[in-house]
Design a protein around this motif. Structure first.
Motif, PDB file in Angstrom:
ATOM      1  N   GLN A 219      10.783  -4.591  -8.151  1.00  0.00           N
ATOM      2  CA  GLN A 219      10.328  -3.571  -7.207  1.00  0.00           C
ATOM      3  C   GLN A 219       9.680  -2.401  -7.932  1.00  0.00           C
ATOM      4  N   GLY A 220       8.414  -2.174  -7.641  1.00  0.00           N
ATOM      5  CA  GLY A 220       7.727  -1.029  -8.204  1.00  0.00           C
ATOM      6  C   GLY A 220       8.067   0.244  -7.436  1.00  0.00           C
ATOM      7  N   ASP A 221       7.816   1.376  -8.069  1.00  0.00           N
ATOM      8  CA  ASP A 221       8.116   2.684  -7.489  1.00  0.00           C
ATOM      9  C   ASP A 221       6.818   3.275  -6.951  1.00  0.00           C
ATOM     10  N   GLU A 222       6.810   3.635  -5.661  1.00  0.00           N
ATOM     11  CA  GLU A 222       5.588   4.178  -5.061  1.00  0.00           C
ATOM     12  C   GLU A 222       5.135   5.449  -5.769  1.00  0.00           C
ATOM     13  N   ARG A 223       6.063   6.164  -6.389  1.00  0.00           N
ATOM     14  CA  ARG A 223       5.694   7.379  -7.120  1.00  0.00           C
ATOM     15  C   ARG A 223       4.943   7.072  -8.411  1.00  0.00           C
TER      16      ARG A 223
ATOM     17  N   ASP B 263      -7.498   8.782  -7.825  1.00  0.00           N
ATOM     18  CA  ASP B 263      -6.890   9.447  -6.666  1.00  0.00           C
ATOM     19  C   ASP B 263      -6.175   8.471  -5.731  1.00  0.00           C
ATOM     20  N   ILE B 264      -5.184   7.748  -6.252  1.00  0.00           N
ATOM     21  CA  ILE B 264      -4.415   6.809  -5.446  1.00  0.00           C
ATOM     22  C   ILE B 264      -3.594   7.600  -4.422  1.00  0.00           C
ATOM     23  N   THR B 265      -3.805   7.321  -3.137  1.00  0.00           N
ATOM     24  CA  THR B 265      -3.164   8.100  -2.074  1.00  0.00           C
ATOM     25  C   THR B 265      -1.925   7.428  -1.474  1.00  0.00           C
ATOM     26  N   GLY B 266      -1.679   6.185  -1.805  1.00  0.00           N
ATOM     27  CA  GLY B 266      -0.534   5.481  -1.254  1.00  0.00           C
ATOM     28  C   GLY B 266      -0.654   3.998  -1.485  1.00  0.00           C
ATOM     29  N   ARG B 267       0.275   3.223  -0.946  1.00  0.00           N
ATOM     30  CA  ARG B 267       0.328   1.797  -1.237  1.00  0.00           C
ATOM     31  C   ARG B 267      -0.885   1.049  -0.699  1.00  0.00           C
TER      32      ARG B 267
ATOM     33  N   ASN C 131       4.029  -4.432  -7.244  1.00  0.00           N
ATOM     34  CA  ASN C 131       4.111  -4.920  -8.620  1.00  0.00           C
ATOM     35  C   ASN C 131       2.833  -5.693  -8.961  1.00  0.00           C
ATOM     36  N   PRO C 132       2.009  -5.146  -9.863  1.00  0.00           N
ATOM     37  CA  PRO C 132       0.756  -5.810 -10.219  1.00  0.00           C
ATOM     38  C   PRO C 132       0.880  -6.859 -11.325  1.00  0.00           C
ATOM     39  N   LEU C 133       2.116  -7.164 -11.770  1.00  0.00           N
ATOM     40  CA  LEU C 133       2.274  -8.082 -12.901  1.00  0.00           C
ATOM     41  C   LEU C 133       1.898  -9.524 -12.564  1.00  0.00           C
TER      42      LEU C 133
END
Length: 415
Positions: A66-70, A147-151, A391-393
């Motif tokens: 699980q990735g962290d949105e932050r 400028d990533i604004t969210g998921r 998760n981009p892995l």
């Protein structure tokens, strides 16, 4: 059959006098090809070293499933920076060429932002020349991490990377793609036969087996888990050489899938023949090197020709199993493709255990239950990890060979 038929874009890398020629061509009318010559043979190796460094940094940011949105901005920044650095190594810094490349890809794939549209790209070359194409943000190199604004914005901008917008098929030349357009045939009960080789100390391997033997049991006939007792290197290799062979007698149906969920030890600092797989089960451990497999395959083949058969798709869901040492021509993908296997899937870096299990489950859910093609199932699993777990892995999993493989029912296969 033309192996590039159906590909929206084809990339060919070939040696020429003075370097390597990279040619990008599109099936769309009016899209002009792009040709670039790399004068330094070592630049692809340098790009792969940069990729290894970047993906290791990414894994530090996303150490579990699980990735962290932050952390979305940091993830995007690492991927964008790694991709642009590789582009600089591979194509230089000529503004006209960089603009030409971006224009080519956007014209060749005009619907690249549309998640419903999944074009296929084929990359051809020998294993030292294959571009790390999946990781290049060729569709929007300057905007993939801004400028990533969210998921939702994160997922949309990740489509600038070829591996998140396209099915990518790697073909190692001069080895042909075996059985292009072929099928993974089920038995009379409608199930695929899978040989399952594992290391029972990995929680991810246990999770993979649990899912395959429960949710997927109507679609898969499992042989294993292996090892279930003492297993010699020669016996393991014979199973890989002949999917109908078993130390206990012939297998009723040839295996369509060979799945490894185990430890894999690779390093650019080690001799490639020392790359090692480690299996374990029922108190028995088996360690086999790439050199061991190579020797045994030659010994078996020298005793007589293998009868004609469709060779299995190999999934090596292990730590760094598909890493290609940029300074050598020996690798696990190359060995299996030269063995006649119709496809190979594996990660380019050591993947966290829970990530490997989640990728595997979604891949097989797509391949077995939804009956997607091999290539589409890989692509679906990548996007699943990205959307559900941030998760981009999944981008680290690369496919070789025949990405058009799909399941056919036994009656269809007999027709």
């Amino acid at each position: 059959m033309n192996p590039t038929r159906g590909a929206s874009v084809t990339i060919r890398v070939a040696p020429v006098r003075g370097g390597l020629r990279i040619a990008f061509t599109s099936r769309r009318r009016g899209v002009l090809p792009v040709v670039h010559v790399i004068s330094d043979f070592g630049l692809i190796a340098e790009a792969r070293h940069e990729l290894d460094h970047g993906l290791t940094k990414l894994k530090d940011i996303v150490p579990a499933l699980q990735g962290d949105e932050r952390e979305l901005q940091r993830m995007a920044t690492v991927l964008g920076s790694t991709g642009r650095r590789m582009m600089g190594l591979l194509f230089g810094h000529n503004p006209a060429l960089i603009d030409q490349l971006g224009t080519f890809w956007r014209q060749a794939l005009p619907a690249w932002r549309n998640p419903v549209h999944t074009p296929e790209v084929e990359c051809l070359g020998d294993e030292k020349q294959l571009l790390p194409l999946e990781f290049l943000p060729l569709l929007a190199a300057g905007e993939c991490d801004t400028d990533i604004t969210g998921r939702d914005d994160f997922g949309q901008k990740m489509r600038a990377f070829i591996g998140f917008s396209c099915v990518v098929r790697r073909r190692v030349l001069p080895q042909p793609v075996s059985g292009l357009g072929g099928t993974l045939a089920t038995d009379a009960d409608g199930r695929l036969t899978m040989r399952y080789l594992h290391h029972d100390g990995l929680n991810g391997a246990k999770a993979e087996y649990a899912w395959l033997s429960s949710a997927a049991q109507a679609h898969v006939r499992l042989l294993g888990p292996i090892p279930a007792g003492p297993l010699k290197t020669s016996e393991l290799t014979h199973q890989l050489f002949d999917p109908t062979w078993s130390a206990d007698g012939p297998v009723v149906e040839a295996t369509a899938l060979e799945h490894f969920a185990c430890h894999c030890f690779t390093s650019t600092r080690a001799r490639p023949f020392d790359y090692e797989l480690e299996l374990r089960g029922c108190g028995h451990e088996v360690r086999v090197t790439l050199g061991d497999l190579s020797e045994e395959l030659i010994a078996i083949a020298s005793r007589g020709p293998r009868r004609e058969m469709d060779m299995p798709l190999v999934v090596l869901n292990a730590c760094g199993s598909s890493k290609v040492d940029p300074t050598t021509s020996v690798s696990f993908p190359k060995l299996f493709m030269e063995n006649g296997n119709r496809g190979f899937l594996g990660p380019e870096i050591a993947i966290p255990d829970d990530v490997a299990a989640a990728f595997s489950e979604e891949f097989y859910r797509s391949l077995l239950l939804r009956e997607q093609t091999f290539g589409t199932a890989v692509h679906t699993a990548r996007l699943h990890l990205l959307a559900r777990y941030l998760n981009p892995l999944g981008l680290a999993y690369v496919a070789y060979g025949n990405t058009d493989l799909r399941i056919s029912q036994w009656k269809e296969a007999q027709a």
